[in-house]
Structures are given as structure tokens and as C-alpha cells.
Design a protein around this motif. Structure first.
Motif, PDB file in Angstrom:
ATOM      1  N   ILE A  54      97.299  -4.264  72.134  1.00 48.04           N
ATOM      2  CA  ILE A  54      97.311  -5.005  70.865  1.00 48.04           C
ATOM      3  C   ILE A  54      95.898  -4.969  70.316  1.00 48.04           C
ATOM      4  N   SER A  55      95.760  -4.691  69.039  1.00 50.91           N
ATOM      5  CA  SER A  55      94.431  -4.685  68.430  1.00 50.91           C
ATOM      6  C   SER A  55      94.496  -5.290  67.033  1.00 50.91           C
ATOM      7  N   LYS A  60      94.900 -12.638  69.965  1.00 50.56           N
ATOM      8  CA  LYS A  60      95.637 -11.699  70.817  1.00 50.56           C
ATOM      9  C   LYS A  60      96.455 -12.412  71.879  1.00 50.56           C
ATOM     10  N   GLU A  64     100.388 -11.981  72.167  1.00 44.79           N
ATOM     11  CA  GLU A  64     100.989 -11.438  73.387  1.00 44.79           C
ATOM     12  C   GLU A  64     102.036 -12.394  73.954  1.00 44.79           C
TER      13      GLU A  64
END
Length: 677
Positions: A54-55, A60, A64
Motif C-alpha cells: 500500500i502506498s 496505511k 490495511e
């Protein structure tokens, strides 16, 4: 000569190829989405349902966690990358940009664009519905979506003052409905019957002696705080309601003072100090103010000021107290008399009381209806809430949800309030399925298919009585005058035809579609029904032919009077369907009613409904012969008021289902004209 073994291998290869093609086509079918996004473009192919990284987003960890919740796990070997971008604007979103998002899934890359974290969360809710998990290797359907909600409030209300719903059940409902972008839970906590929220300052409020129903059933302060946080986790706003000064007999019994008295107001303020602390993490307190005689003109303005001074905003029912626009933070319209208050946001719950709903017909109106007369939200129109009142005691949570059509109604509201675009309200739209009508939003048949998909995939095991009805077709006669003689016979009982001549008049038949048809709506002519001008002391007939490809056992859901869950109605007499002399025949054999479990003669709210409604009993066993089967219904009515039933509903429900009643029977055709196509 070709050897037999070679032929076998060729056949096996061809069979595998065909299977592969059909499997690929099946896995590329368009997934069911609900609510339907505003803009969708489907691409060819699928993406693995996992991700490597994930970016692009500071949150994040939260992203997630959200992805893991929907079953999307991180795998180092996955070819999929996820890019989450915060953007300054979603230009396509005309309203409610804080929930808007773009979702693009292509070439093993999932890109989410949103203005806020809430928009990211909404995108992930949609992503969950795009996962095709019907195999050992789940995949995600590739597509591009731009989406936003038409209305900023999309919610449900439980009357837990009259009908207690267990704490764990409330959490389950919030979690399930949040998947469909329902974002408000309105918690009606207090009533004449009982005060359901624990108080440390006035513990007598929840003493068993002060309840008129379900004594000792209440929510603890810790549970209330936990539910606020649980709802926030699922991006659902909890709105607690403490009804004042009406519906407050439980307060008076426990405290010894009427709320509007000087002593009552003094103690109520102490109580509100505690309640505002319990609900410190929510912005609103709902104070009711409906259905009450105001004896103290200072009560409502003073209590609103007091709650506002504690940093809370205040919501109030309308009609109720006559506010000016700066005297209240939000109004909640509850009856057809409810009016918008310019300059103040409004929630619309008019005609959204599902305790009076029919499982089939009213959902059609709900699907097609706009909110407060507008097709998308405005500063003055916030959205809508479905309200479930339990004036009459309903024995179990299962019965509350099933007989009121709770989950089907909520999915319907989820679709219509997110999508928007509806032109008419209940007053014009009515409850009839209108086939082939061109609209700016998906047809009811399209919506029904998606709803039933989620009934199977998400709500399996939950009380969800709705079955497919968009293929159930009828012819219904004009109204025959029965002069108050409800058993009077008319020509359709001898032979069904498209047109009848009787006593020098012509009586025609008109087509209708659906498993629930109001000849006259529960709210009279306020809501359009099958008859434009329904008349008392008349008799109607409905008929259809049902084609079955084989002789088979089936079930029949049948009803001629929907018993509202807010009425003190007396059950039907034993051996009769209702007090209107309704009757039914399948292949000229009369279908009798079940044995009614309730036989009380007093009008009361304390005897629970049992099997008066079809949702509360097993379907009637029927035997379909191979070929065409004739179903004829007779529906007389006298006056539209009755000593036994306050709200006489001139209506019927009829649909052929599986013997267990869980779904509509597949493979049959309804055609009043005996046409297979």
C-alpha cells in the motif's frame, strides 16, 4: 482410423476448454453492487484478491485494517499494488464530497482517490462487493468507479423503549448495514413503557417496578459508550433519543415529577448532565417533543438551550414544538404534516414507519421515492431514516425484524438515498411495480436481483422474508358493489375472463405486477394504490395462471390483511382468512387459512402477534400440477374501519415459494393470459 483412446483425449480437451471458457465468462460477470455507484465502467478481466503493498496514504495502518476486514490480505507474492491518494476534489460529485471516491482496478493495480479518509472507507466498502469469492482463488472484477452519496444521512431507528433489542444484536445490525453505506443509527431509548438507559444519578429509572413491558431490560452506561465507539469504527453516527416532554411516563413513575413541572425540569437537567457525558463522543441528542400537550411554554426552549450549552446539537421531531430556524439544529419529520424549516437541516421519516409496511408493496414505493421532495441533498434536506416502532409487543427480535421487513427495507433505503435521482415522493409514486418504465436509475427488477444476491451472500441466517416478486403478474377486476354483503358471489367465481358483464355494466380487468398489491393503501388515498378511487362495500378479484414445468410440491405465502406491529388488532376468526370474507382457490380447490394461534377478543398491545402475518408462519403447502395452474383470489371489503381491525387494509399477498418458504420457486411462470413469454 482414429483410435478410441485418442477420441477420448480430444473430447476431454474440448470439454476442459468449454468448461474453462464458461468458467472465465462466469467469473467475468458483473458483480452485484448495492448501493449502485453513481458511475461505473466495467473492464475485461479480473485482478487477484490480495495485495503486495500500500502506498500514497498517511493512514496505511487504518487502510490495511479496513482491507483485512473485507478479506483482502497482504501477500508478498501478490502482483497487486494498492495506491491511495488524497485529492483536493472529486469534481463529478455534486454533493457530499467528503464521502466521494474514485476506485480504479486494472492491470493488477487498485487506485483509490478520495478527499477524506471517510471517502477511502466508502471505496473499500465497494471494493468488498467487487470480490468474486466463489472459487478457491478469489479475484476482484476490474472496473472504474466514481461515486458519492446523494444524501448525507442514511439511517435506521429502533424503538428500544417499547421493544428491547439485545446489545449484541444492535452491534450486528450496525456492522451488516454499514457494508451498504448506511451511516446513522437512531437509538430511541425512552418511552412511556420503559426507560432503557442506565442512570447512576437516578437508578430508579431502570428499576423493574417502573417498567410496563419487559421489566429490567435496559442498556448499561458502559454498553452505551461501547456502542458509540463500535458505530464510529464502522463510520456510523449514533444519535441517541431521550424523549421529552412527551412519551415520558416512565420518567414520571420513577422520579415522581412530570418533566414539564419545575421539579421535573430540575431533575431532568441533572439527568441530561449524565446523558451528555455518556454520549460525549457524538454530536447530537434527539429530544423528541412529538405527540404531547405542552403545559409549560418554557420547557422546550430551556431544555434546548441547556443541552446546547453542554456542547451538543439538538434534533427534534416535526410536527412537535414550533421552532424558529435558529432555535434547533435539525428537525426530524415524522408524519405527512411534517414541514421543512428553512435554514435548518431535516431528516425525512414521513411514511417510513415500517411497522405499517407490507413486505412487498411498500418497498416498491420506498425504492422509487425521493427524500423530502428533492432528488439529492440540500442544506435543508439531510436525508432519511427508516423507523421501526414497537407499540405492540413483539415477542422476539426475529419477529421484529422479519414481520417488519427490516433488512429488505434498509437495503432499499441504502440504494435510494445513496443513488438519489428520484422524481416523486410516496404521495405520487405509489406501491405498484411499473414494468418497462424508463428512469434515471436502475429498474426495480434490477435492484431486486441485487438485493436477493445479498440476502443469500450476507444475510443468510438472518430474518429476511422478502422473495422475488417482480415476475408475479395478475389481472385484477374492477370493483363489484357488494352492498355490505361480503359473501356475495360475482362472475369471476364461475369463470375467469378479461372482461365481465354483470347487471348491465361492464367490469374490466387490469394487469398488475407484484406479490403485494394494495387495492387501497393503509394510509388511504394519501398513497396511490391499484384503484384510483377505492370504494367501501365492494369486492375485487385477482387471478393468474402459474406454469410449472413439472408436478411438484411448493409453498404459498398468502395474506389478505397485514397486521401492523403498532395496532391493538384482534386476530382473524378461526376458519376465516380475515373479517372481510376473503377467499382463495388453486385449480378450483379452496385454500383454507392456517389455524390461528392467537384467539384473544380484547384489543390490547400486550399480546404478541403470532402467525397472523405470513412472515410469522410456514408457507401453506400446495401441489402444482405440470402445466398451467389457476390461482384465484376473492377480496371483499366493507367499511374501511372495523371494530376488530383499526386499519382495514384492502390488499393481498400471494407468491409461490419453496416448501420451506426461504425463496421464490424457480422455473415457474406467472401469466394471467397463459403466455410463456
Amino acid at each position: 482410423m482414429i483410435k478410441t483412446a485418442h477420441i477420448g483425449r480430444v473430447f476431454t480437451i474440448l470439454l476442459a476448454l468449454v468448461f474453462s471458457i464458461s468458467t472465465k465468462a462466469q467469473r467475468e460477470e458483473v458483480p452485484s453492487l448495492l448501493p449502485m455507484p453513481q458511475q461505473v465502467t466495467w473492464h475485461s478481466g479480473n485482478t487477484p484478491a490480495s495485495f503486495a503493498s500500500i502506498s500514497g496514504n498517511d493512514e496505511k495502518v487504518a487502510v490495511e485494517q479496513w482491507l483485512n476486514t473485507i478479506g483482502l490480505k497482504q501477500k508478498d507474492a501478490s502482483p497487486v499494488t494498492i495506491l491511495v491518494n488524497k485529492v483536493g476534489d472529486i469534481e463529478e460529485a455534486s454533493v457530499n464530497k467528503n464521502e466521494a471516491y474514485r476506485l480504479n482496478i486494472r492491470n493488477n493495480k487498485i487506485t483509490i482517490e478520495a478527499i477524506t479518509d471517510l471517502g477511502v472507507y466508502r471505496a473499500i466498502q465497494t471494493l468488498q462487493q467487487l470480490i468474486i469469492a466463489d472459487s478457491q482463488t478469489p479475484v476482484i472484477r476490474t472496473c472504474s468507479i466514481t461515486d458519492w452519496p446523494a444524501f448525507r444521512i442514511r439511517g435506521f431507528m429502533h424503538d428500544t423503549g417499547r421493544g428491547f433489542i439485545p446489545f449484541g444484536e444492535l452491534k450486528k445490525q450496525i456492522e451488516l448495514l454499514a457494508r451498504f453505506k448506511i451511516n446513522v443509527f437512531h437509538w430511541h431509548l425512552t418511552e412511556d413503557i420503559g426507560w432503557r438507559l442506565e442512570s447512576k444519578v437516578f437508578p430508579e429509572l431502570t428499576d423493574s417496578s417502573n417498567f410496563e413491558r419487559l421489566p429490567g431490560k435496559f442498556y448499561t452506561i458502559e454498553q452505551a459508550k461501547e456502542l458509540v465507539q463500535f458505530a464510529k469504527k464502522h463510520q456510523v453516527l449514533l444519535i441517541p433519543e431521550i424523549d421529552m416532554p412527551g412519551h415520558s411516563a416512565a420518567f414520571t413513575r420513577a422520579i415522581g415529577h412530570d418533566m414539564q413541572s419545575e421539579k421535573g425540569m430540575e431533575k431532568l437537567k441533572v439527568l441530561m448532565d449524565e446523558i451528555c457525558d455518556v454520549f460525549a463522543d457524538v454530536p447530537y441528542i434527539h429530544i423528541g417533543t412529538d405527540e404531547v400537550h405542552f403545559t409549560n411554554p418554557e420547557f422546550v426552549p430551556e431544555m434546548v438551550r441547556y443541552i446546547r450549552n453542554k456542547g451538543m446539537k439538538v434534533i427534534s421531531w416535526n410536527p412537535g414544538w414550533n421552532y424558529q430556524s435558529d432555535e434547533i439544529d435539525m428537525i426530524h419529520m415524522w408524519s405527512s404534516r411534517g414541514k421543512l424549516l428553512p435554514g435548518t437541516p431535516a431528516i425525512d421519516s414521513r411514511l417510513h414507519y415500517i411497522n405499517h409496511f407490507d413486505t412487498f408493496a411498500d418497498i416498491v414505493a420506498l425504492y422509487n421515492s425521493n427524500v423530502a421532495g428533492v432528488s439529492e441533498g440540500t442544506p435543508d434536506v439531510a436525508g432519511s431514516i427508516i423507523a421501526l416502532w414497537n407499540d405492540r409487543h413483539v415477542k422476539s427480535t426475529k419477529d421484529i425484524l422479519s414481520q417488519n421487513g427490516f433488512y429488505p427495507s434498509m437495503l432499499t433505503l441504502a440504494e435510494s438515498t445513496w443513488r438519489g435521482g428520484r422524481e416523486n415522493y410516496f404521495y405520487k409514486e405509489g406501491t405498484l411495480i411499473k414494468p418497462d418504465e424508463k428512469r434515471d436509475y436502475p429498474s426495480f427488477t434490477n435492484f431486486e436481483a441485487r438485493m436477493l444476491h445479498f440476502k443469500e451472500k450476507v444475510f443468510a441466517g438472518e430474518p429476511f422474508a422478502y422473495v422475488k416478486q417482480s415476475n408475479v403478474k395478475w389481472r385484477i377486476t374492477d370493483q363489484f358493489p357488494n352492498e355490505g354483503y361480503l359473501s356475495k358471489k360475482f362472475p369471476p367465481e364461475t369463470k375467469i375472463k378479461k372482461e365481465y358483464k354483470w347487471e348491465n355494466d361492464i367490469y374490466e380487468t387490469t394487469k398488475a405486477t407484484g406479490a403485494g398489491i394494495y387495492l387501497r393503501h393503509v394510509w388511504g388515498t394519501l398513497v396511490p394504490s391499484f384503484y384510483e378511487n377505492p370504494k367501501p362495500n365492494h369486492t375485487a378479484y385477482a387471478y393468474t395462471w402459474i406454469y410449472s414445468p413439472e408436478k411438484q410440491d411448493a409453498g404459498l405465502h398468502l395474506r389478505f390483511q397485514n397486521y401492523s406491529r403498532s395496532e391493538k388488532d384482534i386476530p382473524p376468526p378461526q376458519g376465516k382468512w380475515d373479517y372481510k370474507e376473503s377467499r382463495a382457490w388453486l385449480n378450483d380447490n379452496e385454500i383454507g387459512p392456517p389455524r390461528w394461534e392467537n384467539q384473544h377478543k380484547e384489543r390490547t398491545s400486550e399480546i404478541s402477534l403470532r402467525n397472523e402475518n405470513w412472515e410469522g408462519k410456514a408457507p401453506i403447502p400446495v401441489r402444482l400440477k405440470k402445466g398451467w395452474n389457476k390461482l384465484l383470489l376473492k377480496m371483499p371489503v366493507g367499511e374501511f374501519t372495523s371494530e376488530e381491525v383499526r386499519l382495514v387494509k384492502w390488499m393481498f399477498n400471494a407468491v409461490i415459494v419453496t416448501p420451506d418458504g426461504k425463496k421464490a420457486l424457480d422455473g415457474i411462470i406467472y401469466s394471467p393470459d397463459k403466455k410463456k413469454k
